[in-house]
Write an enzyme that holds these catalytic residues in place. Structure first.
Site, PDB file in Angstrom:
ATOM      1  N   ILE A  14       0.266   3.668 -45.781  1.00 33.69           N
ATOM      2  CA  ILE A  14       1.577   3.590 -45.136  1.00 33.69           C
ATOM      3  C   ILE A  14       1.859   2.155 -44.676  1.00 33.69           C
ATOM      4  CG2 ILE A  14       2.840   4.323 -43.066  1.00 33.69           C
ATOM      5  CD1 ILE A  14       1.405   7.069 -43.347  1.00 33.69           C
ATOM      6  N   ASN A  82       0.060   0.395 -36.679  1.00 27.56           N
ATOM      7  CA  ASN A  82      -0.098   1.421 -37.725  1.00 27.56           C
ATOM      8  C   ASN A  82      -1.563   1.771 -37.982  1.00 27.56           C
ATOM      9  OD1 ASN A  82       0.606   2.776 -40.497  1.00 27.56           O
ATOM     10  ND2 ASN A  82      -0.827   1.124 -41.000  1.00 27.56           N
ATOM     11  N   GLY A  84      -5.054   3.193 -38.191  1.00 30.10           N
ATOM     12  CA  GLY A  84      -5.566   4.433 -37.615  1.00 30.10           C
ATOM     13  C   GLY A  84      -6.636   5.043 -38.489  1.00 30.10           C
ATOM     14  N   ILE A  85      -7.463   5.874 -37.851  1.00 25.64           N
ATOM     15  CA  ILE A  85      -8.551   6.543 -38.574  1.00 25.64           C
ATOM     16  C   ILE A  85      -8.611   8.016 -38.161  1.00 25.64           C
ATOM     17  CG2 ILE A  85      -9.988   4.474 -38.795  1.00 25.64           C
ATOM     18  CD1 ILE A  85     -11.691   5.581 -36.412  1.00 25.64           C
ATOM     19  N   THR A  86      -9.335   8.802 -38.953  1.00 24.81           N
ATOM     20  CA  THR A  86      -9.662  10.178 -38.548  1.00 24.81           C
ATOM     21  C   THR A  86     -11.177  10.328 -38.547  1.00 24.81           C
ATOM     22  OG1 THR A  86      -9.485  10.848 -40.862  1.00 24.81           O
ATOM     23  CG2 THR A  86      -7.568  11.276 -39.475  1.00 24.81           C
ATOM     24  N   TYR A 147      -8.000  13.034 -32.725  1.00 29.13           N
ATOM     25  CA  TYR A 147      -6.848  12.394 -33.393  1.00 29.13           C
ATOM     26  C   TYR A 147      -5.532  12.809 -32.732  1.00 29.13           C
ATOM     27  CZ  TYR A 147      -3.861  11.047 -37.383  1.00 29.13           C
ATOM     28  OH  TYR A 147      -2.894  10.492 -38.192  1.00 29.13           O
ATOM     29  N   PRO A 177       4.827  10.618 -39.007  1.00 31.89           N
ATOM     30  CA  PRO A 177       4.782  11.094 -40.388  1.00 31.89           C
ATOM     31  C   PRO A 177       4.163  12.487 -40.445  1.00 31.89           C
ATOM     32  CG  PRO A 177       3.716   8.935 -40.152  1.00 31.89           C
ATOM     33  CD  PRO A 177       3.910   9.486 -38.783  1.00 31.89           C
ATOM     34  N   GLY A 178       4.639  13.280 -41.397  1.00 33.12           N
ATOM     35  CA  GLY A 178       3.897  14.479 -41.774  1.00 33.12           C
ATOM     36  C   GLY A 178       2.794  14.050 -42.723  1.00 33.12           C
ATOM     37  N   TYR A 179       2.468  14.895 -43.681  1.00 34.92           N
ATOM     38  CA  TYR A 179       1.366  14.558 -44.597  1.00 34.92           C
ATOM     39  C   TYR A 179       1.880  13.664 -45.725  1.00 34.92           C
ATOM     40  CZ  TYR A 179      -1.648  17.674 -42.062  1.00 34.92           C
ATOM     41  OH  TYR A 179      -2.408  18.239 -41.068  1.00 34.92           O
TER      42      TYR A 179
END
Ligand SMILES: NC(=O)c1ccc[n+]([C@@H]2O[C@H](COP(=O)([O-])OP(=O)(O)OC[C@H]3O[C@@H](n4cnc5c(N)ncnc54)[C@H](OP(=O)(O)O)[C@@H]3O)[C@@H](O)[C@H]2O)c1
Length: 240
Positions: A14, A82, A84-86, A147, A177-179
């Protein structure tokens, strides 16, 4: 004069789409990343956008990196947090390490990214702060306590910053955002991905460019009265 924009995590997914869109909008853009030098080099080769490597979870690194960007390009007008991690796990299996990694990157990382540019924006009476949150910060998600906490926290950050910055010509907004079809989502097993798509009325994943359009709108000089808001871009999957 071209606006100067900083996009953290701007070399892939993104963030890369956002960096390209802001460049197309006429901005001078800097994109940051954490460690994937190969992806960053390919991104610069493709776009001509300069990249910088630092860890958003580290305040000193962020402040030094931002100072370097400002030395190279000029004072930052637009900052897009922007990166980011999971680190997903059901709560009963989530480790303190997984909790802290996500909090440090996704939430403290926003503080570390915005705090160093805030005084300059106040002085110059212009700023655009845009934080990339998530649908899962709005609705919560199984195996994403860490998250979802950070992404809900993003919404509190922008609503508070909006009130502090409004008189100084600074806006702060979030995009949820969605997926979206990035490596983060394509990394989940295909079966899980298919079941995610089944929950999206649009019947597909979103494209990074569709999130970049939201950022472009919020970053514009003419968007000064849009402040403290959240734009959802999720294919009608969830309404606040
Ligand atoms: N994809 C989705 O469906 C989705 C949905 C909702 C929200 N979001 C949010 O959108 C943002 C971007 O997601 P994405 O899917 O595009 O991610 P991605 O494809 O995994 O790219 C992540 C980017 O962030 C950088 N990054 C990660 N940790 C960092 C750190 N500690 N310091 C500096 N940079 C770091 C990465 O750098 P390297 O290349 O060096 O690793 C990379 O440039 C994230 O905040 C994510 O939570 C994504």
């Amino acid at each position: 004069m071209a606006r100067i924009a900083l996009v953290t995590g701007g070399t892939r997914g993104i963030g890369a789409a956002i960096a390209k869109q802001l460049k197309a909008d006429g901005c001078n853009v800097a994109a940051t990343y954490a460690g994937n030098d190969e992806a960053a080099k390919a991104f610069t080769d493709e776009t001509g956008i300069q990249t910088y490597k630092w860890n958003v979870a580290d305040y000193e690194e962020s402040a030094a990196g931002i100072a370097q960007v400002e030395k190279d390009l000029g004072p930052i007008d637009i900052v897009v947090a922007n990166a980011g991690i999971t680190r997903d796990a059901p709560f009963h299996k989530m480790t303190p390490e997984q909790w802290h990694q996500v909090i440090d990157t996704n939430l403290t990382g926003v503080f570390n990214t915005v705090h160093p540019v805030w005084p300059g924006m106040r002085e110059r009476k212009f700023g655009r702060v845009i934080v990339i949150s998530s649908i899962n910060g709005q609705k919560g998600q199984f195996a994403q306590v860490n998250y979802a906490a950070t992404k809900a926290g993003d919404l509190g950050i922008v609503k508070s910053l909006a009130q502090e910055g409004a008189r100084a010509g600074i806006t702060a907004n979030a995009v949820c955002p969605g997926y979206i079809a990035t490596e983060m989502v394509m990394a989940v097993p295909e079966k899980v991905r298919e079941s995610i798509i089944g929950q999206i009325p649009a019947g597909r994943l979103g494209e990074p460019e569709e999130i970049a359009r939201c950022v472009s709108f919020l970053a514009a000089d003419g968007s000064g009265f849009i402040n403290g808001s959240t734009i959802s871009a999720n294919g009608a999957q969830f309404f606040v």
